[in-house]
Design an enzyme around this catalytic site. Structure first.
Site, short mmCIF file in Angstrom:
data_model
loop_
_atom_site.label_atom_id
_atom_site.label_comp_id
_atom_site.label_asym_id
_atom_site.label_seq_id
_atom_site.Cartn_x
_atom_site.Cartn_y
_atom_site.Cartn_z
N HIS A 1 17.77 -14.35 -15.94
CA HIS A 1 18.44 -15.40 -15.39
C HIS A 1 17.87 -15.47 -13.94
CE1 HIS A 1 21.00 -15.33 -18.99
NE2 HIS A 1 20.79 -14.19 -18.96
N GLU B 1 25.11 -9.36 -27.62
CA GLU B 1 25.25 -8.50 -26.71
C GLU B 1 26.42 -7.59 -26.57
OE1 GLU B 1 25.33 -10.43 -22.97
OE2 GLU B 1 24.74 -8.83 -21.74
N ASP C 1 16.63 -9.28 -17.77
CA ASP C 1 17.79 -10.05 -17.82
C ASP C 1 18.38 -10.50 -16.25
OD1 ASP C 1 20.31 -11.14 -19.02
OD2 ASP C 1 21.10 -9.33 -19.50
#
Ligand code: ADE
Ligand code: ZN
Length: 335
Positions: free
Chosen positions: A18, A199, A277
């Protein structure tokens, strides 16, 4: 070269990053000053000290606050450029960047500012660093499907600047089925489709992502380990999972990296990849994720090569670019 040295040197693709999660505290403070935005932390050190997360939501609250300093196209450009320099240092040769437009448009930032800033940095990375890249627009799943449709509409004038859509933010209570219609529309438009699932959420959310959203990759997907049927399905189809070991550790999805299921998934023949991430928040970019995972799970040189191969297999790149990436990988793997 031992497995850790090979992991550092090997060319790789990053498919789960991200871009707002690459915003380091130093840059948050710099942009806050440049834009006259007030922060609730007095210093870089105080902000970094707040990075002690207990679950996904405790992280997201700080992550969205950090993103509030992004206002101008140049801010988005500078954030992405800082990431590309880190990626280059870790021998990342291709990357697919998630961005969260709703986090910005809700504050009055135009869609054009977000996309122009990011895509300008992508072009510069190709020209100056030789890193190929693409953007994936993520819908925030804690918001409504109607909001996702409006976001898609606002992004369509910039269609050539992003290759696909994803689904992120708070997973529990926001199953993939909530977004079935907007994902169908995205597929009709020829967009690639991926989604975070498994997740914190159960295997059922992964089945929904596969069966209802018809995703081409699942982000995280570690919950597959709880469902033997799903493991068999993923081994058979090789639907890729973009796993993020340090994220799972920092968000308490696992208590110790030695308990991480990545090696089990790799041995079962799943197309798993390693990714960072939100590297500024979770204590490491790509090579830190590789190094710590290799050490904790005692991965072999062969495992490392397979992970890098998987990253190119799972990438949304042309066959020609994939062949070039695989050739670069073979050249390093054979040393
Ligand atoms: N947004 C940024 N990082 C995320 C994560 N790990 N899970 C869900 N949404 C996110
Ligand atoms: Zn993520």
């Amino acid at each position: 070269m031992n497995a850790i040295e090979l992991a550092r040197a090997i060319p790789k693709a990053e498919l789960h990053i991200h871009i707002e999660g690459s915003l380091e505290p130093e840059l948050i403070f710099q942009l806050a000053q440049r834009n006259g935005v007030a922060l609730s932390y007095p210093s870089v050190e105080a902000l970094r000290a707040a990075y002690a997360f207990t679950d996904l939501q405790s992280f997201l609250d700080i992550y969205y606050a950090g993103a509030s300093v992004l206002l101008q196209p140049q801010d988005f450009h500078d954030m992405a450029w800082a990431y590309f320099l880190r990626a280059k240092a870790d021998n990342v040769i291709h990357t697919e960047l998630f961005f969260d437009p709703q986090t910005h448009t809700a504050r009055g930032v135009p869609m054009a500012s977000v996309i122009d800033g990011l895509s300008g940095a992508c072009q510069k990375a190709e020209a100056e660093l030789g890193i190929s890249s693409a953007l994936i627009l993520c819908f925030l799943r804690h918001l409504s499907e109607e909001d996702a449709f409006a976001t898609l509409q606002a992004a369509l004038p910039y269609r050539e600047h992003f290759i696909g859509v994803g689904l992120d933010s708070s997973e529990l209570g926001h199953p993939p089925e909530k977004f079935e219609r907007v994902f169908a529309r995205c597929r009709e438009l020829g967009l690639k489709v991926v989604a975070h699932a498994g997740e914190e959420g159960p295997p059922e959310y992964m089945w929904q992502a596969i069966d209802l959203l018809k995703v081409q990759r699942i982000d995280h997907g570690v919950a597959a380990l709880q469902d033997p049927l799903l493991m068999a399905e993923l081994a058979h189809t090789r639907l890729p999972l973009t796993v993020c070991p340090l994220s799972n550790l920092k968000l308490c999805v696992v208590n110790d990296l030695r308990d991480h299921g990545l090696k089990t998934m790799l041995d079962a023949g799943l197309c798993v990849t390693i990714n960072s991430d939100d590297p500024a928040y979770f204590g490491g970019y790509m090579n830190a994720n590789f190094e710590q995972t290799v050490a904790a799970l005692q991965l072999s040189r062969e495992d490392v090569v397979q992970l890098a191969k998987n990253s190119f297999e799972a990438s949304f790149i042309s066959d020609q670019r994939r062949a070039a990436c695989m050739a670069q990988l073979r050249a390093v793997a054979s040393t």
